[in-house]
Scaffold this motif. Structure first.
Motif, mmCIF file in Angstrom:
data_model
loop_
_atom_site.group_PDB
_atom_site.id
_atom_site.type_symbol
_atom_site.label_atom_id
_atom_site.label_comp_id
_atom_site.label_asym_id
_atom_site.label_seq_id
_atom_site.Cartn_x
_atom_site.Cartn_y
_atom_site.Cartn_z
ATOM 1 N N ALA A 29 0.819 -1.213 0.000
ATOM 2 C CA ALA A 29 0.000 0.000 0.000
ATOM 3 C C ALA A 29 0.854 1.264 0.000
ATOM 4 O O ALA A 29 0.312 2.371 0.019
ATOM 5 C CB ALA A 29 -0.914 -0.005 1.229
ATOM 6 N N GLU A 30 2.170 1.094 -0.027
ATOM 7 C CA GLU A 30 3.060 2.247 0.089
ATOM 8 C C GLU A 30 2.886 3.272 -1.027
ATOM 9 O O GLU A 30 3.140 4.466 -0.845
ATOM 10 C CB GLU A 30 4.525 1.769 0.104
ATOM 11 N N PHE A 31 2.425 2.815 -2.205
ATOM 12 C CA PHE A 31 2.321 3.727 -3.339
ATOM 13 C C PHE A 31 0.909 4.247 -3.554
ATOM 14 O O PHE A 31 0.608 4.835 -4.596
ATOM 15 C CB PHE A 31 2.858 3.042 -4.601
ATOM 16 N N CYS A 32 0.024 4.055 -2.549
ATOM 17 C CA CYS A 32 -1.285 4.704 -2.603
ATOM 18 C C CYS A 32 -1.114 6.220 -2.658
ATOM 19 O O CYS A 32 -1.931 6.931 -3.261
ATOM 20 C CB CYS A 32 -2.116 4.340 -1.371
ATOM 21 N N THR A 33 -0.077 6.731 -2.000
ATOM 22 C CA THR A 33 0.240 8.151 -2.006
ATOM 23 C C THR A 33 1.310 8.406 -3.054
ATOM 24 O O THR A 33 2.410 7.845 -2.984
ATOM 25 C CB THR A 33 0.736 8.596 -0.614
ATOM 26 N N ALA A 34 0.998 9.256 -4.027
ATOM 27 C CA ALA A 34 1.846 9.385 -5.209
ATOM 28 C C ALA A 34 3.213 9.977 -4.918
ATOM 29 O O ALA A 34 4.156 9.733 -5.677
ATOM 30 C CB ALA A 34 1.129 10.206 -6.277
ATOM 31 N N TRP A 35 3.362 10.731 -3.828
ATOM 32 C CA TRP A 35 4.688 11.305 -3.587
ATOM 33 C C TRP A 35 5.730 10.221 -3.313
ATOM 34 O O TRP A 35 6.919 10.449 -3.483
ATOM 35 C CB TRP A 35 4.675 12.368 -2.499
ATOM 36 N N ASN A 36 5.268 9.024 -2.965
ATOM 37 C CA ASN A 36 6.221 7.924 -2.789
ATOM 38 C C ASN A 36 6.750 7.391 -4.119
ATOM 39 O O ASN A 36 7.666 6.570 -4.137
ATOM 40 C CB ASN A 36 5.578 6.795 -1.982
ATOM 41 N N LEU A 37 6.170 7.876 -5.214
ATOM 42 C CA LEU A 37 6.699 7.559 -6.540
ATOM 43 C C LEU A 37 7.697 8.619 -7.021
ATOM 44 O O LEU A 37 8.330 8.437 -8.062
ATOM 45 C CB LEU A 37 5.552 7.469 -7.552
ATOM 46 N N ASP A 38 7.805 9.709 -6.255
ATOM 47 C CA ASP A 38 8.647 10.832 -6.671
ATOM 48 C C ASP A 38 9.769 11.066 -5.662
ATOM 49 O O ASP A 38 10.658 10.231 -5.534
ATOM 50 C CB ASP A 38 7.783 12.089 -6.852
ATOM 51 N N ASP A 39 9.698 12.145 -4.918
ATOM 52 C CA ASP A 39 10.790 12.512 -4.003
ATOM 53 C C ASP A 39 11.053 11.460 -2.941
ATOM 54 O O ASP A 39 12.200 11.273 -2.519
ATOM 55 C CB ASP A 39 10.474 13.853 -3.319
ATOM 56 N N GLU A 40 9.994 10.771 -2.495
ATOM 57 C CA GLU A 40 10.150 9.784 -1.433
ATOM 58 C C GLU A 40 10.436 8.382 -1.972
ATOM 59 O O GLU A 40 10.457 7.422 -1.200
ATOM 60 C CB GLU A 40 8.883 9.747 -0.562
ATOM 61 N N PHE A 41 10.642 8.268 -3.281
ATOM 62 C CA PHE A 41 10.795 6.941 -3.860
ATOM 63 C C PHE A 41 11.997 6.164 -3.321
ATOM 64 O O PHE A 41 11.860 4.978 -2.998
ATOM 65 C CB PHE A 41 10.869 7.000 -5.393
#
Length: 252
Positions: A29-41
């Motif tokens: 579920a970590e990528f439900c929030t899109a910022w985890n695909l960007d700066d927090e990736f």
């Protein structure tokens, strides 16, 4: 309920440990929030890769915040497509072949007919981006009737686009009974999110705490959708695992 079809969502911080202990799969579920695909990736990716060692089966829940594949504005649809393509790329890097995405319906923004029409346009286009060995499951949230999603899936008519029935969402927000959803959509359902509530709100309560008759539900899933996978989408899953065991509902 076949153990090999059951996954635990990482909304439970201990899901990876429970998956290892009891032999379940994991839904990230970590990528439900899109910022985890960007700066927090980088940090998110490292955390997910560490959890991969705790199971041998995975699904991934893609981003949904502010994403509307049903949008009338083509730029809004383009944003959804871009984020979903990122989710596909990440899933492929982990060897994951099933992704859950939301349909984006909001009854305060869209007439049901707009939602269906615009969604069909979006998913017919996007189906070409889905790898041949991957399945995208579109999940209900605020959809009021089963036909809203089932009509979309059938109209797109792609084996790579299926439905995820979230039984808690259907129970809390739909006019139709959860069993009506299964009856009307069983031919297009490939995945379930399972949790309970008292019908007043989407509380993601344990399986035995709420007004969904969970034993009947799980037997119905097994009978009507025997090939579907199931994620226990619970912030604290272990008590529900024990409940499954104690009631003879977990087939090892």
């Amino acid at each position: 309920m076949n153990q090999n079809h059951v996954f635990l969502s990482t909304v439970d911080p201990n899901a990876h440990l429970l998956a290892q202990k009891y032999g379940f799969g994991l839904e990230f579920a970590e990528f439900c929030t899109a910022w985890n695909l960007d700066d927090e990736f980088p940090s998110t990716d490292a955390a997910v890769r560490e959890k991969l060692q705790f199971s041998d089966r995975y699904t991934l829940h893609g981003p949904f915040n502010e994403l509307f594949p049903c949008a009338i504005d083509p730029k809004a649809r383009a944003l959804a497509a871009s984020r979903y393509q990122q989710a596909i790329a990440v899933a492929q890097s982990y060897g994951i072949r099933k992704i859950i995405l939301h349909g984006g319906y909001n009854p305060w923004l869209y007439f049901p007919c707009w939602y269906t029409e615009q969604s069909i346009l979006f998913w017919k286009d996007f189906a070409a981006c889905i790898p041949a060995d991957m399945t995208i499951c579109v999940e209900n949230v605020l959809e009021e009737e089963p036909k809203m999603l089932s009509e979309i899936i059938r109209a797109v008519d792609s084996p790579r686009l299926r439905m995820c029935l979230d039984v808690g969402h259907a129970h809390a927000y739909s006019k139709a009974d959860v069993f009506d959803w299964i009856e009307q959509c069983s031919d297009v359902i490939a995945h379930f999110h399972v949790h309970n509530n008292d019908k007043s709100w989407d509380t993601h309560s344990p399986l035995n705490e709420g007004t969904i008759p969970m034993e009947r539900l799980l037997h119905t899933i097994e009978t009507r959708c025997p090939g579907a996978t199931i994620t226990l989408e619970l912030p604290d899953a272990e008590s529900s695992i024990h409940w499954l065991m104690n009631n003879g509902l977990w087939e090892v």
